[in-house]
Design a protein around this motif. Sequence first.
Motif, PDB file in Angstrom:
ATOM      1  N   VAL A  42       0.840  -1.206   0.000  1.00  0.00           N
ATOM      2  CA  VAL A  42       0.000   0.000   0.000  1.00  0.00           C
ATOM      3  C   VAL A  42       0.870   1.248   0.000  1.00  0.00           C
ATOM      4  O   VAL A  42       0.657   2.188  -0.775  1.00  0.00           O
ATOM      5  CB  VAL A  42      -0.943   0.010   1.222  1.00  0.00           C
ATOM      6  N   SER A  43       1.881   1.248   0.858  1.00  0.00           N
ATOM      7  CA  SER A  43       2.718   2.448   1.004  1.00  0.00           C
ATOM      8  C   SER A  43       3.438   2.786  -0.287  1.00  0.00           C
ATOM      9  O   SER A  43       3.551   3.955  -0.659  1.00  0.00           O
ATOM     10  CB  SER A  43       3.720   2.268   2.151  1.00  0.00           C
ATOM     11  N   TYR A  44       3.932   1.780  -1.012  1.00  0.00           N
ATOM     12  CA  TYR A  44       4.649   2.038  -2.255  1.00  0.00           C
ATOM     13  C   TYR A  44       3.700   2.411  -3.389  1.00  0.00           C
ATOM     14  O   TYR A  44       4.011   3.286  -4.211  1.00  0.00           O
ATOM     15  CB  TYR A  44       5.487   0.818  -2.637  1.00  0.00           C
ATOM     16  N   LEU A  45       2.545   1.757  -3.450  1.00  0.00           N
ATOM     17  CA  LEU A  45       1.575   2.073  -4.494  1.00  0.00           C
ATOM     18  C   LEU A  45       1.096   3.515  -4.374  1.00  0.00           C
ATOM     19  O   LEU A  45       1.053   4.264  -5.364  1.00  0.00           O
ATOM     20  CB  LEU A  45       0.385   1.126  -4.414  1.00  0.00           C
ATOM     21  N   VAL A  46       0.750   3.927  -3.170  1.00  0.00           N
ATOM     22  CA  VAL A  46       0.253   5.287  -2.954  1.00  0.00           C
ATOM     23  C   VAL A  46       1.354   6.302  -3.240  1.00  0.00           C
ATOM     24  O   VAL A  46       1.119   7.335  -3.875  1.00  0.00           O
ATOM     25  CB  VAL A  46      -0.288   5.437  -1.521  1.00  0.00           C
ATOM     26  N   ALA A  47       2.579   6.004  -2.809  1.00  0.00           N
ATOM     27  CA  ALA A  47       3.701   6.917  -3.059  1.00  0.00           C
ATOM     28  C   ALA A  47       3.911   7.125  -4.551  1.00  0.00           C
ATOM     29  O   ALA A  47       4.178   8.242  -5.014  1.00  0.00           O
ATOM     30  CB  ALA A  47       4.974   6.373  -2.417  1.00  0.00           C
ATOM     31  N   ALA A  48       3.791   6.053  -5.331  1.00  0.00           N
ATOM     32  CA  ALA A  48       4.011   6.146  -6.776  1.00  0.00           C
ATOM     33  C   ALA A  48       2.842   6.827  -7.476  1.00  0.00           C
ATOM     34  O   ALA A  48       3.028   7.540  -8.465  1.00  0.00           O
ATOM     35  CB  ALA A  48       4.225   4.754  -7.357  1.00  0.00           C
ATOM     36  N   ALA A  49       1.615   6.612  -6.982  1.00  0.00           N
ATOM     37  CA  ALA A  49       0.425   7.090  -7.683  1.00  0.00           C
ATOM     38  C   ALA A  49       0.112   8.553  -7.425  1.00  0.00           C
ATOM     39  O   ALA A  49      -0.505   9.209  -8.268  1.00  0.00           O
ATOM     40  CB  ALA A  49      -0.783   6.240  -7.292  1.00  0.00           C
ATOM     41  N   MET A  50       0.521   9.085  -6.294  1.00  0.00           N
ATOM     42  CA  MET A  50       0.205  10.481  -5.989  1.00  0.00           C
ATOM     43  C   MET A  50       0.988  11.432  -6.892  1.00  0.00           C
ATOM     44  O   MET A  50       2.110  11.146  -7.313  1.00  0.00           O
ATOM     45  CB  MET A  50       0.514  10.799  -4.529  1.00  0.00           C
ATOM     46  N   MET A  51       0.374  12.579  -7.176  1.00  0.00           N
ATOM     47  CA  MET A  51       1.032  13.610  -7.985  1.00  0.00           C
ATOM     48  C   MET A  51       1.902  14.465  -7.062  1.00  0.00           C
ATOM     49  O   MET A  51       1.467  15.471  -6.510  1.00  0.00           O
ATOM     50  CB  MET A  51      -0.015  14.452  -8.701  1.00  0.00           C
ATOM     51  N   LEU A  52       3.158  14.023  -6.898  1.00  0.00           N
ATOM     52  CA  LEU A  52       4.095  14.668  -5.985  1.00  0.00           C
ATOM     53  C   LEU A  52       5.397  14.957  -6.719  1.00  0.00           C
ATOM     54  O   LEU A  52       5.733  14.298  -7.700  1.00  0.00           O
ATOM     55  CB  LEU A  52       4.388  13.756  -4.783  1.00  0.00           C
ATOM     56  N   ASP A  53       6.158  15.938  -6.220  1.00  0.00           N
ATOM     57  CA  ASP A  53       7.445  16.228  -6.839  1.00  0.00           C
ATOM     58  C   ASP A  53       8.473  15.171  -6.430  1.00  0.00           C
ATOM     59  O   ASP A  53       8.262  14.373  -5.510  1.00  0.00           O
ATOM     60  CB  ASP A  53       7.924  17.639  -6.487  1.00  0.00           C
ATOM     61  N   THR A  54       9.590  15.153  -7.140  1.00  0.00           N
ATOM     62  CA  THR A  54      10.607  14.125  -6.909  1.00  0.00           C
ATOM     63  C   THR A  54      11.170  14.142  -5.487  1.00  0.00           C
ATOM     64  O   THR A  54      11.315  13.075  -4.881  1.00  0.00           O
ATOM     65  CB  THR A  54      11.742  14.245  -7.942  1.00  0.00           C
ATOM     66  N   PRO A  55      11.498  15.311  -4.896  1.00  0.00           N
ATOM     67  CA  PRO A  55      12.004  15.281  -3.518  1.00  0.00           C
ATOM     68  C   PRO A  55      11.028  14.650  -2.530  1.00  0.00           C
ATOM     69  O   PRO A  55      11.448  13.941  -1.604  1.00  0.00           O
ATOM     70  CB  PRO A  55      12.242  16.763  -3.209  1.00  0.00           C
ATOM     71  N   THR A  56       9.740  14.885  -2.710  1.00  0.00           N
ATOM     72  CA  THR A  56       8.753  14.297  -1.796  1.00  0.00           C
ATOM     73  C   THR A  56       8.675  12.794  -1.998  1.00  0.00           C
ATOM     74  O   THR A  56       8.622  12.019  -1.029  1.00  0.00           O
ATOM     75  CB  THR A  56       7.369  14.933  -2.002  1.00  0.00           C
ATOM     76  N   LYS A  57       8.668  12.346  -3.251  1.00  0.00           N
ATOM     77  CA  LYS A  57       8.661  10.905  -3.514  1.00  0.00           C
ATOM     78  C   LYS A  57       9.930  10.249  -2.969  1.00  0.00           C
ATOM     79  O   LYS A  57       9.886   9.135  -2.430  1.00  0.00           O
ATOM     80  CB  LYS A  57       8.524  10.646  -5.017  1.00  0.00           C
ATOM     81  N   GLN A  58      11.056  10.946  -3.089  1.00  0.00           N
ATOM     82  CA  GLN A  58      12.299  10.409  -2.552  1.00  0.00           C
ATOM     83  C   GLN A  58      12.223  10.271  -1.036  1.00  0.00           C
ATOM     84  O   GLN A  58      12.691   9.280  -0.464  1.00  0.00           O
ATOM     85  CB  GLN A  58      13.469  11.320  -2.949  1.00  0.00           C
ATOM     86  N   ARG A  59      11.621  11.239  -0.386  1.00  0.00           N
ATOM     87  CA  ARG A  59      11.444  11.181   1.072  1.00  0.00           C
ATOM     88  C   ARG A  59      10.620   9.951   1.466  1.00  0.00           C
ATOM     89  O   ARG A  59      10.934   9.269   2.438  1.00  0.00           O
ATOM     90  CB  ARG A  59      10.758  12.455   1.558  1.00  0.00           C
ATOM     91  N   LEU A  60       9.593   9.664   0.685  1.00  0.00           N
ATOM     92  CA  LEU A  60       8.767   8.499   0.973  1.00  0.00           C
ATOM     93  C   LEU A  60       9.545   7.206   0.738  1.00  0.00           C
ATOM     94  O   LEU A  60       9.431   6.256   1.523  1.00  0.00           O
ATOM     95  CB  LEU A  60       7.507   8.527   0.104  1.00  0.00           C
ATOM     96  N   LEU A  61      10.334   7.152  -0.323  1.00  0.00           N
ATOM     97  CA  LEU A  61      11.117   5.953  -0.603  1.00  0.00           C
ATOM     98  C   LEU A  61      12.054   5.619   0.545  1.00  0.00           C
ATOM     99  O   LEU A  61      12.191   4.464   0.931  1.00  0.00           O
ATOM    100  CB  LEU A  61      11.926   6.140  -1.893  1.00  0.00           C
TER     101      LEU A  61
END
Length: 246
Positions: free
Chosen positions: A185-204
Amino acid sequence: MTTVRLPLFPLNSVLFPGLVLPLNVFEERYRAMMRELLKAPEDDPRRFAVVAIRDGHEVAPASPGMPDQTALPERGPAAGFGADPAKAFHGVGCIADAATIRERADGSFEVLATGTTRVRLVSVDASGAFLTAELEELPEEPGDEAGAIAEGVLRQFRQYQKRLAGARERSLAGGTELPDEPSVVSYLVAAAMMLDTPTKQRLLQAPDTASRLRDELKLLRSETAIIRNLPSLPASDLTRGPTSMN
């Protein structure tokens, strides 16, 4: 500390475990990487590591003054990434397993890979035809109350999807089943949301699944509220990632 050495593919985006990555490979350094991967026995995994480029672009320093129109473009495995390529990349990436590597008539490649395991970048080697890296695999720890938080994230994600579809004046496809395993769930939502790269990197690079889910819950609430107050959104497909133009 157990490490692994793999080819390194820097991108202007973040790859998450379990997510599909289509690539259009035409630069020579990445063509060389794919040719090397194709040498492996057919039954062996064809793995490489994906890391996000810092600031979303290649970071080689520019020279002062007018550009020299006669100068040859920089070439080589580290071209565009400066004297120390490791500094150009975020420190946590993801291993990709290439399911298909198809060479075209012009020598470029069409690649379809899937993210598998998070890795920490230990060092980068630019001595060959393409970048390689020493990587430390990162375990995915569940953290506290990951299951309960995942349920809340899924509820909020559905609201986010509905608001997003409404802002685009389109309907959601019915019958789509979402996973219930917290890390997935955590990875799917992180990938699917419209977020900038730094925010996605923070989630990763979150320390555990629960921490990532808590961050996502805050982001989903914030983004849903923003969408609610916007008359329209730019056309961007929530469920389909772009083909990387390396």
